[in-house]
Motif scaffolding. Structure first.
Motif: not given
Length: 299
Positions: A141-146, A207-215, A236-243
């Motif tokens: 999940f690192y690319p989507l988080a950062t 792919s557009d990792l930067a734009a995806w991460s911001v979105a 709330l943290a940095e992943a593409p989910w919430v706990l």
């Protein structure tokens, strides 16, 4: 309508719940997974490469393209049949133990050996501090988080293109290591299928990792706001989910076609992990909460 089946160990329960409800699996909003909600539609890309199905796979060129995109030497990267095979190949060769519990269930849990860690941590969603160390980093999940492919730390990296491109059925993952050949020897012949190998270079072009991460960060904040309006405590943290501390929420939402990740397999039975949806998915989640009897707080 049958009983809602119990949660599986890794999420992705949508098809089983659809069968229990007697509905089309495509109608399920499966937030028990956490793939990229803003990934491009790959149908046209895959359709362009269907002729590859008549050939045995040769992922050599594809692996080189991925290494170039990530920014590592091609001899340090191997493609795998999803992130799960990447984890299995590394674990078979070196074993190991997790940094701390809770942690992703596929990581090895021997009493000693190399230390494994997911980044962002699964399930908390927190990114590792720069001074933290591990021998094996799971960067699914690192690319989507950062917005970056990798943290480029010392050690072995396992990754999952399934998450980045929201294509769990295509099965694409990778290993990055200085001595990656030691893992190649355990991989079955033709492990990465021809369609995946043929399509990945074009997928990388999209792919557009930067734009995806911001979105994702924006959508994650909106998801947390909705959940808090219903009175839930959101971590709330940095992943593409919430706990979320929400006992019983999976059971309440599933009859309405929305699936969240029960965290019992992490040893956290009172928590659920909810993947970040797009705007349509967020509206469906909010509607399902209301129909399930969860009352929003006023003010």
């Amino acid at each position: 309508m049958g009983d809602i089946p119990p949660a599986g160990p890794h999420g992705g329960d949508g098809p089983r719940i659809a069968r229990a409800l007697g509905i089309d699996p495509q109608s399920i909003l499966d937030l028990s997974q956490s793939p990229n909600p803003f990934a491009p539609d790959l149908e046209a890309v895959l359709a362009h490469h269907l002729d590859s199905l008549r050939r045995y796979p040769d992922p050599t060129h594809t692996a080189e393209r991925l290494a170039e995109a990530i920014g590592v030497e091609s001899q340090r990267l191997m493609l795998t049949n999803g992130g799960s095979e990447a984890i299995w190949l590394v674990a078979r060769e070196i074993g190991g133990r997790v940094w701390a519990e809770p942690e992703f269930g596929l990581h090895p849990r021997n009493p000693d050996g190399p230390v494994w860690r997911s980044d962002p941590h699964n399930p908390s969603g927190r990114l590792a501090d720069p001074d933290e160390a591990a021998d094996v980093w799971d960067e699914a999940f690192y690319p989507l988080a950062t917005g970056q492919w990798t943290a480029a730390r010392a050690g072995i990296v396992v990754g999952s293109l399934t998450k980045v491109f929201a294509c769990p059925g295509l099965r694409l993952g990778y290993i990055i290591a200085d001595d990656v050949e030691r893992f190649v020897r355990h991989q079955p012949q033709w492990s990465v299928n021809s369609l995946a190998a043929a399509a990945l270079p074009q997928m990388l072009d999209l792919s557009d990792l930067a734009a995806w991460s911001v979105a994702i960060a924006t959508a994650r904040k909106e998801l947390a706001e909705v959940l808090r309006r219903f009175g839930f405590t959101v971590e709330l943290a940095e992943a593409p989910w919430v706990l979320v501390h929400a006992p019983g929420l999976r059971k309440r939402l599933a009859p309405h076609g929305v699936v969240v990740r029960d965290c019992s397999s992490f040893g956290m039975p009172e928590y659920v992990r909810i993947g970040v949806p797009d705007s349509d998915g967020l509206a469906r989640l909010e509607s399902a909460m209301l129909r399930s009897g969860v009352e929003a707080k006023s003010g």
